[in-house]
Design an enzyme around this catalytic site. Structure first.
Site, PDB file in Angstrom:
ATOM      1  N   LYS A  79       0.861  -1.196   0.000  1.00 28.78           N
ATOM      2  CA  LYS A  79       0.000   0.000   0.000  1.00 28.78           C
ATOM      3  C   LYS A  79       0.894   1.241   0.000  1.00 28.78           C
ATOM      4  CE  LYS A  79      -3.283   2.359   3.079  1.00 28.78           C
ATOM      5  NZ  LYS A  79      -4.133   2.206   4.258  1.00 28.78           N
ATOM      6  N   LEU A 336     -10.435  -3.418  19.543  1.00 29.89           N
ATOM      7  CA  LEU A 336     -11.779  -2.823  19.525  1.00 29.89           C
ATOM      8  C   LEU A 336     -12.346  -2.646  20.919  1.00 29.89           C
ATOM      9  CD1 LEU A 336     -13.223  -4.755  16.443  1.00 29.89           C
ATOM     10  CD2 LEU A 336     -12.510  -2.357  16.522  1.00 29.89           C
TER      11      LEU A 336
HETATM   12  C1  FAD Z   1     -15.931  -1.685   9.381  1.00 28.88           C
HETATM   13  C2  FAD Z   1     -14.540  -1.744   9.975  1.00 28.88           C
HETATM   14  C3  FAD Z   1     -13.436  -1.577   9.148  1.00 28.88           C
HETATM   15  C4  FAD Z   1     -12.148  -1.585   9.705  1.00 28.88           C
HETATM   16  N1  FAD Z   1     -11.075  -1.340   8.900  1.00 28.88           N
HETATM   17  C5  FAD Z   1      -9.848  -1.246   9.444  1.00 28.88           C
HETATM   18  C6  FAD Z   1      -8.708  -1.005   8.634  1.00 28.88           C
HETATM   19  O1  FAD Z   1      -8.780  -0.915   7.406  1.00 28.88           O
HETATM   20  N2  FAD Z   1      -7.518  -0.888   9.266  1.00 28.88           N
HETATM   21  C7  FAD Z   1      -7.379  -1.002  10.612  1.00 28.88           C
HETATM   22  O2  FAD Z   1      -6.276  -0.818  11.128  1.00 28.88           O
HETATM   23  N3  FAD Z   1      -8.432  -1.308  11.387  1.00 28.88           N
HETATM   24  C8  FAD Z   1      -9.644  -1.442  10.846  1.00 28.88           C
HETATM   25  N4  FAD Z   1     -10.705  -1.769  11.632  1.00 28.88           N
HETATM   26  C9  FAD Z   1     -10.448  -2.158  13.021  1.00 28.88           C
HETATM   27  C10 FAD Z   1      -9.929  -3.606  13.033  1.00 28.88           C
HETATM   28  O3  FAD Z   1     -10.844  -4.445  12.371  1.00 28.88           O
HETATM   29  C11 FAD Z   1      -9.698  -4.113  14.457  1.00 28.88           C
HETATM   30  O4  FAD Z   1      -8.931  -3.175  15.161  1.00 28.88           O
HETATM   31  C12 FAD Z   1      -8.944  -5.415  14.469  1.00 28.88           C
HETATM   32  O5  FAD Z   1      -9.541  -6.350  13.612  1.00 28.88           O
HETATM   33  C13 FAD Z   1      -8.863  -5.962  15.888  1.00 28.88           C
HETATM   34  O6  FAD Z   1     -10.092  -6.483  16.296  1.00 28.88           O
HETATM   35  P1  FAD Z   1     -10.124  -7.210  17.711  1.00 28.88           P
HETATM   36  O7  FAD Z   1      -9.123  -8.309  17.689  1.00 28.88           O
HETATM   37  O8  FAD Z   1     -10.018  -6.194  18.759  1.00 28.88           O
HETATM   38  O9  FAD Z   1     -11.610  -7.812  17.806  1.00 28.88           O
HETATM   39  P2  FAD Z   1     -12.272  -9.104  17.078  1.00 28.88           P
HETATM   40  O10 FAD Z   1     -11.710  -9.365  15.727  1.00 28.88           O
HETATM   41  O11 FAD Z   1     -13.750  -8.881  17.160  1.00 28.88           O
HETATM   42  O12 FAD Z   1     -11.897 -10.327  18.012  1.00 28.88           O
HETATM   43  C14 FAD Z   1     -12.561 -10.588  19.219  1.00 28.88           C
HETATM   44  C15 FAD Z   1     -12.126 -11.942  19.745  1.00 28.88           C
HETATM   45  O13 FAD Z   1     -12.664 -12.094  21.058  1.00 28.88           O
HETATM   46  C16 FAD Z   1     -13.166 -13.416  21.200  1.00 28.88           C
HETATM   47  N5  FAD Z   1     -14.238 -13.428  22.194  1.00 28.88           N
HETATM   48  C17 FAD Z   1     -15.291 -12.583  22.286  1.00 28.88           C
HETATM   49  N6  FAD Z   1     -16.094 -12.955  23.315  1.00 28.88           N
HETATM   50  C18 FAD Z   1     -15.517 -14.049  23.894  1.00 28.88           C
HETATM   51  C19 FAD Z   1     -15.863 -14.907  24.979  1.00 28.88           C
HETATM   52  N7  FAD Z   1     -17.000 -14.739  25.694  1.00 28.88           N
HETATM   53  N8  FAD Z   1     -15.037 -15.926  25.267  1.00 28.88           N
HETATM   54  C20 FAD Z   1     -13.899 -16.137  24.559  1.00 28.88           C
HETATM   55  N9  FAD Z   1     -13.521 -15.346  23.518  1.00 28.88           N
HETATM   56  C21 FAD Z   1     -14.330 -14.341  23.186  1.00 28.88           C
HETATM   57  C22 FAD Z   1     -13.681 -13.778  19.815  1.00 28.88           C
HETATM   58  O14 FAD Z   1     -13.755 -15.187  19.652  1.00 28.88           O
HETATM   59  C23 FAD Z   1     -12.592 -13.138  18.936  1.00 28.88           C
HETATM   60  O15 FAD Z   1     -11.535 -14.060  18.791  1.00 28.88           O
HETATM   61  C24 FAD Z   1     -11.982  -1.801  11.087  1.00 28.88           C
HETATM   62  C25 FAD Z   1     -13.094  -2.027  11.899  1.00 28.88           C
HETATM   63  C26 FAD Z   1     -14.364  -1.989  11.362  1.00 28.88           C
HETATM   64  C27 FAD Z   1     -15.561  -2.212  12.248  1.00 28.88           C
END
Ligand code: FAD
Length: 502
Positions: A79, A336
């Site tokens: 990119k 998140l």
């Molecule tokens: C529309 C959109 C577009 C995006 N685009 C970008 C981008 O282009 N660039 C960028 O840098 N960021 C982007 N982001 C942000 C990015 O997607 C996130 O920062 C990144 O994917 C990290 O997500 P996460 O791991 O915090 O959450 P998630 O991917 O939601 O993971 C959560 C985890 O928690 C676990 N979990 C939840 N509840 C429980 C439970 N009770 N017991 C055990 N495990 C549990 C789930 O199994 C999962 O493994 C975007 C976000 C959105 C909404």
């Protein structure tokens, strides 16, 4: 806690969880800390987040994982920056490119600063950013940021990748390096009388105790928000988007893979196009205050056309905001769970990377106590607030008149004092460096990025003074040099093919 924790439990196996796991294993794994990650086999990851800034390169470099190892299994591409078509209606400024700045640009960047200053002063001269930066020419010519001739002279770049595949890759790496994976769902989180988490209750592994908990459970913030009661500070008054739809489409021509993200303004928000090696990731980010989920999907499908026929849409909704305390007692939130503004400029992975790196640094400097917790929390919040200003500026600068969404964004009186002073300083043609330095102790973006946005969207007064010959000549010279330089870089598709072939 006044010593290195014996056991750390990371809750969540999305990008945040696995990036945190690898980082912690690398930082403390050899100090006898037991690092475990629990992910639910039934609750999925968010399934988006496929564009990055150049910061991700530092992550992989520090972990000694070369591109040839991680990019092919993640269908990743390079990119060079982001295009912003249709945010502005100012003639000559209907689109602009946000470049990743590198040493290649040193030769001509001064022309850009100078021309912006003269244009802000009312001279009728060229000050659109697109001609002054190498990565803009690389993207226009569908080239990679890798030079054909001299190793080590690549431009600065970020990546695009398949989020699900990257999750799998990181999981494999982390478990190989010693992180313990538990696949189970947490049903309850126990907080003791001191406010610390004592253990989590799971469906199949009974209680799991740890000294330190890392909340990577996504939007819900299972630990820090639900169990510990941390509240989200809403940012909805500043930026209205709270929803998105993602629909992938096939790549039409594998010989012509883009090396840029496209962020195109739509009627009620904007659309991203992220080119991967096997598909294009597309998403429509919008505000549910202005359009329903069904209307947004209809508008998006009409826009994507035949390629999206029969492809399922993923709908997402969030409450825009951020935590005040990202580290509370024995829990730190990463990803998140910390809150989310919106996807513009692809910054969230940047934030989560900075948060986990900042946390380990503060914890170590504080000799494994919470001595620097307050400093850490205010630094992370300040970092996100500067990002909020930067993102909101896109909306403040828009000149579209087609819907109330764009007019309301432009006329929105809610903005931070810092953002107001950036706009005011630009409009008065005063010293931008001073105001940007003052406002961004921990900059997510350098002054150049702010300039590119302001100039790229045509935030200039009506010309009141005639053209000047020298600025036009400088702009032409910069464009010719960048176009010529770009030809010495590999075509993007060709370089990916080489990389993927090993
Ligand atoms: C529309 C959109 C577009 C995006 N685009 C970008 C981008 O282009 N660039 C960028 O840098 N960021 C982007 N982001 C942000 C990015 O997607 C996130 O920062 C990144 O994917 C990290 O997500 P996460 O791991 O915090 O959450 P998630 O991917 O939601 O993971 C959560 C985890 O928690 C676990 N979990 C939840 N509840 C429980 C439970 N009770 N017991 C055990 N495990 C549990 C789930 O199994 C999962 O493994 C975007 C976000 C959105 C909404």
């Amino acid at each position: 806690m006044a010593s290195m924790p014996d056991k750390i439990l990371i809750v969540g196996g999305g990008s945040a969880g696995w990036m945190a796991a690898l980082h912690l294993q690398d930082a403390w794994g050899d100090k006898g800390v037991d690092i475990c990650l629990i992910e639910s086999p039934t609750i999925g990851t968010v399934g988006v987040g496929e564009g990055t800034t150049p910061r991700l390169r530092e992550f992989y470099t520090r972990l000694d994982i070369p591109e040839s190892e991680w990019m092919p299994p993640c269908n990743a591409t390079y990119k060079c920056g982001i295009s912003f078509p249709e945010w502005s209606t100012v003639e000559g400024y209907e689109t602009y490119f946000h470049p990743f700045w590198s040493k290649h640009d040193e030769k001509y960047v001064q022309y850009f600063w100078d021309n912006c200053r003269q244009r802000r002063n009312g001279h009728d001269i060229p000050a659109h950013p697109d001609d002054y930066f190498l990565t803009t020419s690389l993207a226009r010519q569908l080239r990679s940021p890798i030079s054909k001739h001299e190793p080590g002279t690549e431009s600065v770049y970020g990546y695009h990748f398949d989020a699900a595949l990257m999750g799998e890759f990181l999981k494999g790496k982390a478990t190989q390096r010693g992180v313990t994976l538990i696949q189970d769902t947490i049903t309850d989180v126990k907080v003791n009388q001191h406010g610390d988490i004592s253990h989590v209750q799971t469906e199949n592994h009974d209680k799991i105790k740890a000294d330190l908990f890392v909340d990577c459970s996504g939007f819900k913030g299972l630990l820090i928000r639900q169990a510990m009661g941390e509240k989200l500070k809403s940012t909805k008054a500043y930026m209205f988007n709270d929803s998105a739809i993602a629909i992938p489409t096939p790549i039409k021509n594998r010989g012509e893979i883009m090396s840029e993200t496209i962020s195109r303004a739509m009627k009620y928000g904007w659309v991203w196009h992220i080119p991967l090696s096997h598909r294009i990731g597309n998403g429509y980010v919008y505000s549910s205050d202005y359009i329903s989920k069904e209307e947004a999907e209809t508008e998006f499908r009409e826009y994507l056309g035949k390629d999206a026929e029969g492809v399922n849409a993923l709908h997402l909704r969030w409450s825009p905001g951020r935590l005040e305390n990202h580290w509370k007692n024995n829990c730190v939130a990463i990803g998140l769970s910390q809150g989310f503004l919106e996807p513009l400029e692809a910054l969230m992975i940047n934030v989560l990377q900075s948060t986990i790196e900042g946390f380990t640094a503060c914890f170590e400097h504080g000799e494994y106590t919470d001595r620097y917790r307050e400093a850490f929390n205010s630094q992370v919040s300040q970092y996100i607030d500067v990002i909020l200003d930067y993102l909101q500026l896109h909306y403040k600068l828009n000149s579209r008149d087609d819907t109330a969404y764009w007019r309301d964004n432009r006329d929105n009186p809610n903005m931070s004092a810092q953002l107001a002073s950036v706009l005011d300083t630009w409009d008065r043609n005063e010293n931008m460096d001073r105001v940007l330095r003052q406002n961004t102790d921990q900059p997510a973006y350098p002054p150049l990025s702010w300039y590119c946005m302001l100039a790229g969207m045509g935030r200039f007064p009506e010309p009141s003074k005639g053209p000047l010959r020298l600025p036009a000549r400088h702009q032409r010279r910069a464009r010719e040099w960048n176009e010529k330089q770009a030809k010495t870089f590999y075509p993007h598709a060709e370089y990916l093919e080489k990389l993927y072939a090993g």
